[in-house]
Design a protein around this motif. Sequence first.
Motif: not given
Length: 459
Positions: A28, A32, A35, A42, A45-46, A48, A209, A212, A421, A425
């Motif tokens: 993770m 990050c 990214l 970051l 990122l909505k 995990i 994260l 999140v 994912a 989401g």
Amino acid sequence: PSGRKFMICIELHREDPKEILQTVFDCMEKACEKLKQQKINLGLLKAIGISNQRETTIIWDKTTGEPLYNAILWLDVRTQSTVEQLIKKIPGKNKNYLQEKTGLPLSTYFSAVKLRWILDNVPGVKVAVKEGRALFGTVDTWLIWCLTGGQNNGVHCTDVTNASRTMLFNINTLEWDPELCEFFEVPMSVLPEVKSSSEIYGKVKLGSLADVPISGCLGDQNSALVGQMCFSPGQSKNTYGTGCFLLCNTGKKPIISKHGLLTTVAYQMGKKEPVFYALEGSVAIGGLLIRWLRDNLRIISTASEIEKFAASVGSSYGCYFVPAFSGLYAPYWDASARGIICGITQFTNRNHIAFAALEAVCFQSRELLDAMNEDSGIKMSTLKVDGGMTNSNVLMQLQADILSIPVVKPSLIETSSLGAAMAAGAAEGIGVWNLHPDNLAVFRWQQFEPQIQPIGQIQ
Ligand SMILES: Nc1ncnc2c1ncn2[C@@H]1O[C@H](COP(=O)(O)OP(=O)(O)O)[C@@H](O)[C@H]1O
Ligand SMILES: O=P(O)(O)OC[C@H](O)CO
């Protein structure tokens, strides 16, 4: 009787749960980092999603956060004698005794048997259970608990797909089953709360994260089914990873197999959404066989080298490989089976063994497909595939030839990650996308057509 001592070598597959956690955490953090290097905020990122190896059993102390034993991996066969003991108490010694409730045969494969073994064999675990300190989980549960705070109110939960592989979960009522727990003598107090595969379980408490939400969770084979967009009954996929797992979506009612397949929860995409079921054919040894050729026989130095050797001969010339390292799973469920290479002649060399190994993976998948066709009464017309081994075009062509149907590979073969994912989401409160058929991603595909004809069809 002769007074000699025998050493029995069994396949033990274990991992340190803390190392699993550290690896996930490092992954993770590195993601990050990348990214950030690409100037991606970051904050975008909505959510995990977790896609995990199923059945693998972990037990830990909730007051210290320390594992009480190593994780016992799904293909570990140390529990063979536990299975034999459990079968003894079943009327008629029928290994399918619990099939109506669990969809599964009694086997070393499933978590309840591993947990029973731990309770019987690991000092301190029974006391920890008695004192209310022990928690049980599959890998998803361990990760979610640790990432959401661990000793400080970590969330102890799993999803329906992982629960359905424990043998303690009733796949009809969708609850932990007191009778099953009694059969395995597993205290219900150690079990996690069961949730859907797509909802907010909790928020990450540490690292880049932090804050999140974790909002997707599926066993890896189930998330591959989702990632392959198999949302309609009859749609199926075969994943070629460490093992091979052929799953067919059978809709909203569980179908009990008559041909050695498992009945399992496929997914539940939200608390209020219906549960979908799947028939599953599981083969223990797929890509692991390639690793065995590399690490034990040392006839290849990289996994991809197997193609070159196999292609150079184009046939095993009568050499066959049965890689029953951890017994045989579907459709046989024989824990005592062991591997064999046969048909060896003076002429046989490593190329033929390489070819036989690839064929072995394909023949095992053929048995799954035959069982699936028998159970459903419908002949599958194409096979969707994914997983690390599908990198081998030789294997894919061989599979199409051995199945006599086209094999279809998406441009993205990491469908397990994609499925997790998608679930994360789509969760309520996240809403990055929905899983309506019109909104699903469309992939490019590579299709392998059968190039040989079955004997019956040759004119
Ligand atoms: N080119 C290749 N040819 C044959 N096997 C391969 C190739 N590349 C990877 N593999 C096999 O694929 C497996 C890894 O696939 P992966 O889907 O990552 O598995 P898992 O999710 O079980 O870890 C390894 O066991 C490896 O031996
Ligand atoms: O990633 P694999 O191939 O080890 O998959 C493990 C499966 O979830 C076992 O049921």
